[in-house]
Structures are given as C-alpha cells and as structure tokens.
Scaffold this active site. Structure first.
Site, PDB file in Angstrom:
ATOM      1  N   THR A  69       0.837  -1.200   0.000  1.00 29.66           N
ATOM      2  CA  THR A  69       0.000   0.000   0.000  1.00 29.66           C
ATOM      3  C   THR A  69       0.872   1.251   0.000  1.00 29.66           C
ATOM      4  O   THR A  69       2.106   1.167  -0.135  1.00 29.66           O
ATOM      5  CB  THR A  69      -1.021  -0.047   1.177  1.00 29.66           C
ATOM      6  OG1 THR A  69      -1.927   1.046   1.017  1.00 29.66           O
ATOM      7  CG2 THR A  69      -0.355   0.031   2.538  1.00 29.66           C
ATOM      8  N   LYS A  73       3.466   1.461  -3.787  1.00 32.53           N
ATOM      9  CA  LYS A  73       2.810   0.778  -4.913  1.00 32.53           C
ATOM     10  C   LYS A  73       3.560   0.949  -6.244  1.00 32.53           C
ATOM     11  O   LYS A  73       3.487   0.090  -7.105  1.00 32.53           O
ATOM     12  CB  LYS A  73       1.376   1.294  -5.078  1.00 32.53           C
ATOM     13  CG  LYS A  73       0.417   0.788  -4.011  1.00 32.53           C
ATOM     14  CD  LYS A  73      -0.988   1.293  -4.309  1.00 32.53           C
ATOM     15  CE  LYS A  73      -1.990   0.764  -3.325  1.00 32.53           C
ATOM     16  NZ  LYS A  73      -3.373   1.110  -3.689  1.00 32.53           N
ATOM     17  N   ASP A 109      -6.837  -4.142  -7.219  1.00 32.22           N
ATOM     18  CA  ASP A 109      -7.845  -3.075  -7.160  1.00 32.22           C
ATOM     19  C   ASP A 109      -8.649  -3.030  -8.458  1.00 32.22           C
ATOM     20  O   ASP A 109      -9.860  -2.779  -8.438  1.00 32.22           O
ATOM     21  CB  ASP A 109      -7.185  -1.708  -6.931  1.00 32.22           C
ATOM     22  CG  ASP A 109      -6.830  -1.476  -5.470  1.00 32.22           C
ATOM     23  OD1 ASP A 109      -7.377  -2.187  -4.608  1.00 32.22           O
ATOM     24  OD2 ASP A 109      -6.013  -0.581  -5.203  1.00 32.22           O
ATOM     25  N   GLY A 136      -3.959   6.654  -7.066  1.00 36.77           N
ATOM     26  CA  GLY A 136      -3.803   5.253  -7.472  1.00 36.77           C
ATOM     27  C   GLY A 136      -5.125   4.561  -7.703  1.00 36.77           C
ATOM     28  O   GLY A 136      -5.270   3.778  -8.657  1.00 36.77           O
ATOM     29  N   THR A 160      -5.960  18.651  -7.801  1.00 36.02           N
ATOM     30  CA  THR A 160      -4.725  18.969  -8.528  1.00 36.02           C
ATOM     31  C   THR A 160      -4.918  18.494  -9.960  1.00 36.02           C
ATOM     32  O   THR A 160      -4.754  17.304 -10.270  1.00 36.02           O
ATOM     33  CB  THR A 160      -3.524  18.227  -7.878  1.00 36.02           C
ATOM     34  OG1 THR A 160      -3.594  18.408  -6.463  1.00 36.02           O
ATOM     35  CG2 THR A 160      -2.210  18.731  -8.415  1.00 36.02           C
TER      36      THR A 160
HETATM   37  P1  NAP Z   1      -4.094   8.702  -3.316  1.00 38.28           P
HETATM   38  O1  NAP Z   1      -3.282   8.112  -4.430  1.00 38.28           O
HETATM   39  O2  NAP Z   1      -3.391   9.322  -2.172  1.00 38.28           O
HETATM   40  O3  NAP Z   1      -5.136   9.766  -3.976  1.00 38.28           O
HETATM   41  C1  NAP Z   1      -5.981  10.521  -3.164  1.00 38.28           C
HETATM   42  C2  NAP Z   1      -6.965  11.317  -4.008  1.00 38.28           C
HETATM   43  O4  NAP Z   1      -7.851  12.035  -3.126  1.00 38.28           O
HETATM   44  C3  NAP Z   1      -6.312  12.375  -4.902  1.00 38.28           C
HETATM   45  O5  NAP Z   1      -7.094  12.563  -6.052  1.00 38.28           O
HETATM   46  C4  NAP Z   1      -6.368  13.608  -4.003  1.00 38.28           C
HETATM   47  O6  NAP Z   1      -6.343  14.840  -4.711  1.00 38.28           O
HETATM   48  C5  NAP Z   1      -7.740  13.443  -3.377  1.00 38.28           C
HETATM   49  N1  NAP Z   1      -7.850  14.167  -2.115  1.00 38.28           N
HETATM   50  C6  NAP Z   1      -7.317  13.835  -0.919  1.00 38.28           C
HETATM   51  N2  NAP Z   1      -7.637  14.761   0.022  1.00 38.28           N
HETATM   52  C7  NAP Z   1      -8.404  15.691  -0.607  1.00 38.28           C
HETATM   53  C8  NAP Z   1      -9.045  16.887  -0.183  1.00 38.28           C
HETATM   54  N3  NAP Z   1      -8.962  17.320   1.083  1.00 38.28           N
HETATM   55  N4  NAP Z   1      -9.746  17.607  -1.096  1.00 38.28           N
HETATM   56  C9  NAP Z   1      -9.832  17.190  -2.386  1.00 38.28           C
HETATM   57  N5  NAP Z   1      -9.242  16.059  -2.848  1.00 38.28           N
HETATM   58  C10 NAP Z   1      -8.537  15.319  -1.964  1.00 38.28           C
HETATM   59  O7  NAP Z   1      -5.038   7.585  -2.677  1.00 38.28           O
HETATM   60  P2  NAP Z   1      -5.680   6.305  -3.397  1.00 38.28           P
HETATM   61  O8  NAP Z   1      -4.810   5.122  -3.171  1.00 38.28           O
HETATM   62  O9  NAP Z   1      -6.045   6.686  -4.786  1.00 38.28           O
HETATM   63  O10 NAP Z   1      -7.002   6.074  -2.492  1.00 38.28           O
HETATM   64  C11 NAP Z   1      -8.076   6.995  -2.530  1.00 38.28           C
HETATM   65  C12 NAP Z   1      -9.254   6.492  -1.730  1.00 38.28           C
HETATM   66  O11 NAP Z   1      -9.730   5.275  -2.267  1.00 38.28           O
HETATM   67  C13 NAP Z   1      -8.931   6.195  -0.249  1.00 38.28           C
HETATM   68  O12 NAP Z   1     -10.014   6.617   0.534  1.00 38.28           O
HETATM   69  C14 NAP Z   1      -8.813   4.688  -0.206  1.00 38.28           C
HETATM   70  O13 NAP Z   1      -9.156   4.145   1.063  1.00 38.28           O
HETATM   71  C15 NAP Z   1      -9.856   4.311  -1.242  1.00 38.28           C
HETATM   72  N6  NAP Z   1      -9.615   2.979  -1.805  1.00 38.28           N
HETATM   73  C16 NAP Z   1     -10.569   2.046  -1.587  1.00 38.28           C
HETATM   74  C17 NAP Z   1     -10.392   0.785  -2.085  1.00 38.28           C
HETATM   75  C18 NAP Z   1     -11.469  -0.241  -1.853  1.00 38.28           C
HETATM   76  O14 NAP Z   1     -11.181  -1.436  -1.985  1.00 38.28           O
HETATM   77  N7  NAP Z   1     -12.693   0.159  -1.538  1.00 38.28           N
HETATM   78  C19 NAP Z   1      -9.236   0.438  -2.805  1.00 38.28           C
HETATM   79  C20 NAP Z   1      -8.284   1.440  -3.029  1.00 38.28           C
HETATM   80  C21 NAP Z   1      -8.483   2.709  -2.514  1.00 38.28           C
HETATM   81  P3  NAP Z   1      -4.911  15.527  -5.098  1.00 38.28           P
HETATM   82  O15 NAP Z   1      -4.400  14.771  -6.291  1.00 38.28           O
HETATM   83  O16 NAP Z   1      -5.251  16.929  -5.394  1.00 38.28           O
HETATM   84  O17 NAP Z   1      -4.013  15.370  -3.887  1.00 38.28           O
END
Ligand code: NAP
Length: 290
Positions: A69, A73, A109, A136, A160
C-alpha cells in the site's frame, strides 16, 4: 484457533507507511480460520528508505505473498521479477506473490472495481463516466473501465488538475484511449456534466472516517435517478457522497464491495482458495462505521 502457528504455517503480509486503520489482517486471518487453512497475515510498517531491506526480509522469511500500500505501490517495481498486464498498465502493484523466491506483482484493485461494476455492465458500456480523484485508486478505475466497458468519455475531476492530465496522457499511450477529459474540482462546477453521466465514481479519500461530512460534491444537484454511483471510500459504509446520490434515487455501490473483492483476489493468488466473501463482508460490517 485451529490454524494458529504450526511449523507449516504460511506467512502473508502487508507493507506500507504508515500502516494505520487497515482491515486487511482481519479479512485474511478470518478467511483462513473459516477455511481451516494454515495462513497468518501480518502488517509491517516499512518506510521508503527500508523498502529494499523489507522486501529482502520477507523473501528470506519465506512469505508466500504480501499486499503493498501507500507509498510503495510504484516504488516496488524494480524489486519484482514479473508484473501482470494490469499492474504494468496502471503503473501500480498492490499484491505480490512469492513463487519460490521469484516475486510477481499484480493489481487487484482493478479486479475489485470490475467486480463492483459488472452487475451494471450493460448500462455502463459505451456511456459517459465521471471520476472524482486522480490517485492510485483512480488509475485502477480508469484501467477497469477502458478494459471492460469502453466508456464514451471519462471526465476526471481532481483538486490537482495536473494529476488528472497525467492520467489522460498515460492511458492515451498505454491503452490508446483518447476519451479522458480533465477538470479542476474548484471552482469548476461539476453538476451539469455529472447529470449527463451514467456512472459517477469517487476515488478521493473525501468522506472517510473521521471526516464523514466531507464529500467531493456539496449537494445532490448533480445526481439523477438514472445513475449508478460508486464510492471507493468504505469507512463509513454509507458515505455523504452516497447519501447525496440516494436523495435523487440513484443506484449506489458501497466501497466495501470493492474492498472485499480486491482482498479475495489477493487471497486466491496466494492460496489458490476462494475467500468466503459473504462471511468476510458480514465480519467487516461489524467493524466499519455505518
Ligand atoms: P491517493 O493516491 O493518495 O489519492 C488521493 C486522491 O484524493 C487524490 O485525487 C487527491 O487529490 C484526493 N484528495 C485527498 N484529500 C483531498 C481533499 N482534502 N480535497 C480534495 N481532494 C482530496 O489515494 P488512493 O490510493 O487513490 O485512495 C483513494 C481512496 O480510495 C482512499 O479513501 C482509499 O481508502 C480508497 N480505496 C478504496 C479501495 C477499496 O477497496 N474500496 C481500494 C483502493 C483505494 P490531489 O491529487 O489533489 O491530492
């Protein structure tokens, strides 16, 4: 415990930094117990500077496999002997299988997204889609959508905007898909475009416990009763984003569905066994906020 710590116990794990609030150990250990299978799943907080030694350690200890994670990744690629097609295209690995010392990377995923969306295959195929977020999880969603449902257009809205533009460029090159349009989340008004989309997905972390009143949209205005709305956030189970969608009678898909499916795929890759998904789903519901 029937399956506790015999000499032949197979080891599974998770590496990340920090490792907090993960439900993976519970999912995999409960699944092993339910199946009377001899596996133990452990979480490891490994910093980026320790990644190389951490992976060597898991190999030396004979781990059968592990999840990967944030923030490893992408960084894990140089340490792998082989990478599956979907992980190469997405550019991220979240599951590694140790085949007698040869490490093979996967992205489960993408499978989780497909599992969540497949009941709506007919409605989604060829339709316009909107995705909030460009991390991601967004990449896994874009891959699954292009590979399985070929949407007419994918609007990616992100705080962003440059990250959304990178995804558009990436999938144009990797999958020859030119239908990605990008927008900045503020001050861009998403409602009008949203109303024209069949499928809306939240891949941002907005709405996660404890900030459960957050959402990528501030009202139900962009939702319609003809839409399918999927939130990847799984804690709480019913997010503010899904509550807005329900106000307009849209069909909703909860993130827990993807969580269980991506976990089940990892479990199958490591053990060759089917995770008892209905039982794991019910177990998770006891620990997640409603
Ligand atoms: P990540 O790579 O860190 O991306 C986070 C995303 O959220 C980016 O687009 C970021 O925007 C946005 N973001 C974060 N804080 C924000 C805020 N305050 N205002 C506006 N945008 C915000 O994380 P990820 O791995 O893609 O995961 C994202 C979510 O998906 C998490 O909640 C994770 O738990 C969930 N997820 C769930 C599963 C499942 O099996 N259900 C699997 C994978 C992930 P910026 O680019 O502008 O920073």
């Amino acid at each position: 415990m029937k399956n506790a710590l015999h000499t032949h116990t197979e080891l599974l794990g998770l590496i990340g930094h920090p490792i907090k609030h993960t439900f993976s150990p519970m999912m995999h250990n409960v699944a092993s117990q339910l199946l009377d299978a001899d596996y133990l799943y452990l979480p490891f907080d490994i910093s980026p500077a320790e990644l190389k030694e951490g992976i060597s350690g898991l190999k030396a200890l004979g781990f059968k496999g592990f999840n990967v994670t944030v923030p490893h990744k992408e960084a894990i690629f140089p340490f792998l002997d082989a990478v599956s097609e979907e992980a190469v295209v997405i550019g991220a690995v979240n599951c590694v299988v140790n085949n007698s010392g040869a490490l093979q990377g996967y992205n489960t995923d993408a499978f989780g997204v497909q599992y969540a969306l497949d009941p709506f295959r007919e409605e989604i195929t060829g339709s316009p889609v909107m995705i909030f977020g460009a991390g991601g999880a967004s990449r896994a969603a874009v891959y699954a959508l292009i590979r399985h449902y070929r949407p007419s257009v994918i609007h990616i809205v992100n705080r962003t905007v440059q990250r959304a533009e990178q995804i558009a460029h990436h999938f144009k090159q990797q999958m020859h898909y030119e239908g990605i349009e990008t927008s900045e989340s503020a001050p861009f008004d998403t409602d009008a475009i949203m109303r024209g989309c069949k499928l809306i997905i939240n891949t941002t972390s907005l709405g996660m416990t404890p900030l459960t009143t957050d959402s990528p949209v501030s009202s139900s205005e962009g939702f319609t009763r003809d839409q399918i709305v999927f939130d990847m956030v799984y804690n709480p189970v019913k997010t503010q984003f899904l509550r807005f969608a329900e106000e307009k009678d849209a069909v909703t898909i909860e993130g827990i569905k993807m969580l269980v499916a991506q976990g089940a795929k990892s479990f199958e890759l490591w053990t060759g066994k089917q995770m008892p998904v209905a039982e794991i789903y019910d177990t998770l519901l006891k620990y997640l906020n409603p």
